[in-house]
Write an enzyme that holds these catalytic residues in place. Structure first.
Site, short mmCIF file in Angstrom:
data_model
loop_
_atom_site.label_atom_id
_atom_site.label_comp_id
_atom_site.label_asym_id
_atom_site.label_seq_id
_atom_site.Cartn_x
_atom_site.Cartn_y
_atom_site.Cartn_z
N HIS A 40 0.86 -1.19 0.00
CA HIS A 40 0.00 0.00 0.00
C HIS A 40 0.89 1.23 0.00
CE1 HIS A 40 -3.91 1.97 1.73
NE2 HIS A 40 -3.24 2.81 0.95
N ASP A 92 1.71 3.53 3.08
CA ASP A 92 0.69 4.47 2.59
C ASP A 92 1.37 5.78 2.18
OD1 ASP A 92 -1.82 5.30 1.80
OD2 ASP A 92 -2.51 5.81 3.81
N GLU A 142 -7.29 1.40 -4.61
CA GLU A 142 -7.92 1.91 -3.39
C GLU A 142 -9.02 2.88 -3.80
OE1 GLU A 142 -6.91 3.81 1.00
OE2 GLU A 142 -5.48 4.11 -0.63
N HIS A 201 1.48 5.00 -2.40
CA HIS A 201 0.97 5.86 -3.47
C HIS A 201 2.07 6.60 -4.23
CE1 HIS A 201 -3.26 5.44 -2.32
NE2 HIS A 201 -2.85 5.49 -1.07
N GLY A 229 3.52 6.31 14.19
CA GLY A 229 3.27 7.06 15.42
C GLY A 229 2.29 8.19 15.26
N HIS A 230 1.84 8.46 14.06
CA HIS A 230 0.86 9.52 13.80
C HIS A 230 -0.51 8.94 13.46
CE1 HIS A 230 4.26 12.19 13.81
NE2 HIS A 230 4.81 11.56 12.79
N LEU A 255 -5.40 13.44 7.88
CA LEU A 255 -4.16 12.80 7.48
C LEU A 255 -4.26 12.37 6.03
CD1 LEU A 255 -3.45 10.66 10.66
CD2 LEU A 255 -1.99 12.48 9.79
#
Length: 393
Positions: free
Chosen positions: A68, A283, A138, A70, A258-259, A318
């Protein structure tokens, strides 16, 4: 490209069964020919030792597999050009990724046509860098309620005739479809995909726990960026997240930066999932590897990056990540306390199994492609090999 026959010595080799210390990896014509100690090499293989690459007690890991992603280094797979794909695959290769699924966005039929065609052409031409193992669609068959950074102007119910057309024109290119299983025709699309060897993931979805279970019974076998853009878990209403945690038929992706997900929640996910059912992804969007600032784009939406975190300029959601796979590996080792052999499975082998390429790559075994990453003792990358060819050292 460098010769695809070589030897690495003085290495800690990360295998499925553990770490081999003070080990040698010998590669012949791009495939792993030997793993073990120097004393067990044949006379022919011994001849390579004086010129062997000295790992200096660093780690040799299987190349990472990102199902995954982009974009990166300023390019996006939606650009649909060989130049953009070279830019993306070179950037992620330099961070240890040796195979990936080019991931599209929710866009028009024409834009998606261009991506499917471009991935097919790029695969046939043979990448100089990270290998494209196929395409991950996606959207656009997702739910506006959980649109995240997807463009709701193009969201719709699944169109099986589109899938059929792409499959007939570009057989084998589609490897994963991510959709909202509560949409009309979603179950039919899931059944069609699974009948044609395509994985199906829940994504950007408002599905209930029961709807996910119905979809899993129809063939849904994955969840996109778990906990992000899906109905959350509640003790009386498990939602999509509860189904992902509790149903071992679902392989869970997670963005370990972590975000997107708190480290404690990633730890819960890791404990909940059966062995082999958790996969690290990036991602990553085009801003990965680029400086902070404005003017980035994801699926036609404006994105701003601040302190490495990508968010939509409008609304602040995000918008993908700037993560790399080596960053994800280090994160789960540091914050979850995973040993390197376990973290490696999350970054390589589990994804290889999920997309059906584990017989070729995803682990360091005799006969497999030499898709390898050499790091120092602090897990900083020193070299990467794709099909036995050295690209950086």
């Amino acid at each position: 490209m460098a010769n695809s026959t070589f030897t690495i010595k003085n290495a800690r080799v990360v295998t499925l069964s553990g770490v081999l210390h003070d080990a040698v990896v010998h590669v012949e014509n791009g495939r792993i020919a030997y793993i073990g100690t120097a004393s067990q090499l044949t006379e022919k293989e011994q001849a390579y030792l004086p010129e062997a690459i000295d790992a200096k007690n660093g780690y040799v890991l299987p190349g990472f597999i990102d199902i995954h992603v982009h974009g990166g280094a300023g390019a996006d797979f939606m650009d649909a050009t060989a130049e953009a794909y070279d830019t993306i695959t070179k950037f992620h290769m330099e961070h240890g990724t040796t195979a990936m699924l080019a991931t599209s966005m929710t866009q028009s039929r024409e834009a998606l046509d261009a991506v499917v065609s471009a991935v097919d052409a790029y695969q046939k031409s043979g990448s100089k860098y990270t290998q494209l193992a196929g395409l991950h669609l996606e959207g656009p068959f997702v739910n506006p309620k959980y649109k995240g950074a997807q463009n709701d102007a193009y969201m719709m119910d699944p169109q099986i005739d589109w899938l059929q057309d792409w499959h007939e024109r570009y057989p084998g290119v589609m490897k994963q479809l991510s959709l909202a299983p509560e949409r009309n025709m979603a179950l039919e699309a899931i059944r069609w995909c699974r009948a044609h060897g395509i994985n199906v993931a829940a994504a950007h979805t408002d599905a209930t726990y029961d709807q996910i279970e119905v979809a899993v019974n129809a063939g849904l076998n994955q969840a996109v960026h778990t906990f992000n853009a899906m109905t959350p878990i509640n003790h009386r209403n498990p939602g999509t997240a509860g189904a992902v945690l509790s149903d071992d038929r679902i392989t869970a992706e997670v963005i370990a930066d972590g975000h997107h997900v708190h480290p404690a929640v990633i730890k819960i996910l890791h404990r909940a999932k059966a062995p082999g059912k958790l996969v690290l992804i990036t991602d990553a969007m085009s801003a990965a590897g680029m400086p902070d600032g404005e003017g980035y784009s994801l699926g036609g939406l404006n994105v701003t990056v601040k302190e490495g975190v990508a968010r939509l300029a409008e609304g602040g959601s995000l918008a993908g990540s700037t993560l790399t796979m080596i960053g994800a590996l280090k994160f789960v080792m540091t914050h979850l306390g995973l040993p390197v052999e376990e973290a490696s499975k999350l970054a390589s082998y589990n994804a290889a199994k999920q997309i059906g390429i584990d017989h070729v790559t995803g682990s360091i075994e005799v006969g497999k492609q030499a898709d390898l990453v050499l790091t120092n003792v602090d897990f900083d990358i020193q070299a990467v090999w794709v099909q036995g060819h050295t690209h950086m050292l």
